[in-house]
Design an enzyme around this catalytic site. Structure first.
Site, PDB file in Angstrom:
ATOM      1  N   ASP A 117      -0.046   5.139   0.881  1.00  0.00           N
ATOM      2  CA  ASP A 117      -0.264   6.088   1.981  1.00  0.00           C
ATOM      3  C   ASP A 117      -0.160   5.377   3.323  1.00  0.00           C
ATOM      4  OD1 ASP A 117      -1.064   8.556   0.516  1.00  0.00           O
ATOM      5  OD2 ASP A 117      -2.807   7.387  -0.095  1.00  0.00           O
TER       6      ASP A 117
ATOM      7  N   ASP B 289       0.878  -1.160   0.000  1.00  0.00           N
ATOM      8  CA  ASP B 289       0.000   0.000   0.000  1.00  0.00           C
ATOM      9  C   ASP B 289       0.929   1.227   0.000  1.00  0.00           C
ATOM     10  OD1 ASP B 289      -2.331   1.629   0.494  1.00  0.00           O
ATOM     11  OD2 ASP B 289      -1.580   1.821   2.538  1.00  0.00           O
TER      12      ASP B 289
END
Ligand code: BG6
Ligand code: MG
Length: 217
Positions: A12, A10
């Site tokens: 952020d 991922d």
């Protein structure tokens, strides 16, 4: 687990410290609407698409809006988010240990991909100069189903030609951990294990990770 052939990250809150800017922009938006959100509520916003965030926020504030109004609110939040990013983000926002880990796994033949819900991912990846560390990037412009649906990670695995059971996902969001598990992948939570309790295990920082630890899974 089965042999590890790929790591999917991922973006952020895992690779880069941008969650704080999403939170600041959402909080600022809610305050124009007459309520506020705290960090505990923000855990529900992590990992999910902008449009799902708007629905969660309006429900939390007990407000109903038309689709046009929701679109305008989402656009305002994104404008503030981009202002924070433009003025505050530099390569120093890449979390400690991330680049070393990426270089190490790449040198050992492990494929790497990003699986992010953010439509701003291409801009951030460019600004941070991290594109060359990944074999594939899947962002919010390329998917239709928000996490916890596994689409973003399954697409990443497909692009690098690795089966889900051979992928390890790194996630900081409850919805993202669920997406990885729903996709049949091993998941390492990045953050608090009491919040990310569906992850296979959790780390606090990539300074704790290396190829040997990955090989021991
Ligand atoms: C995720 C973030 O990566 O992207 C969420 O964790 C954010 O907080 C989502 O809402 C969508 O981002 P964007 O940049 O498309 O609004
Ligand atoms: Mg995240």
């Amino acid at each position: 687990m089965a042999e590890i052939k790929a790591c999917i990250f991922d973006m952020d809150g895992v690779l880069v410290s941008t969650e704080i800017y999403h939170f600041k922009a959402w909080k600022r938006l809610t305050e124009t609407l007459g309520f506020t959100i705290d960090e505990a509520f923000n855990e529900n916003l992590k990992g999910v698409s902008r449009s799902v965030c708007i629905d969660l926020i309006l429900k939390h504030g007990g407000l109903a809006k038309t689709q046009d109004e929701k679109d305008a609110l989402a656009a305002q939040k994104n404008q503030w988010f981009l202002e924070y990013v433009q003025t505050e983000i530099t390569p120093k926002n890449v979390y400690p240990g991330v680049i070393d880990f990426l270089k190490e796994v790449q040198s050992r033949g492990i494929k790497t991909a990003i699986g992010s819900a953010s439509k701003n991912a291409p801009l951030l990846i460019e600004k941070l100069g991290i594109k060359s560390y990944f074999n594939a990037i899947v962002d919010g412009n390329m998917i239709t189903k928000a996490k916890p649906n596994p689409e973003v990670f399954l697409k990443g695995a497909e692009l690098i030609g690795v089966k889900p059971e051979n992928c390890v996902v790194f996630e900081d969001a409850i919805s993202g951990v669920e997406a990885a598990k729903n996709g049949g992948m091993y998941c390492i939570g990045v953050g608090d294990s009491t919040i990310l309790n569906k992850a296979d295990f959790c780390i606090h920082s990539f300074t704790e990770m290396n190829f040997d630890r990955l090989s021991d899974l």
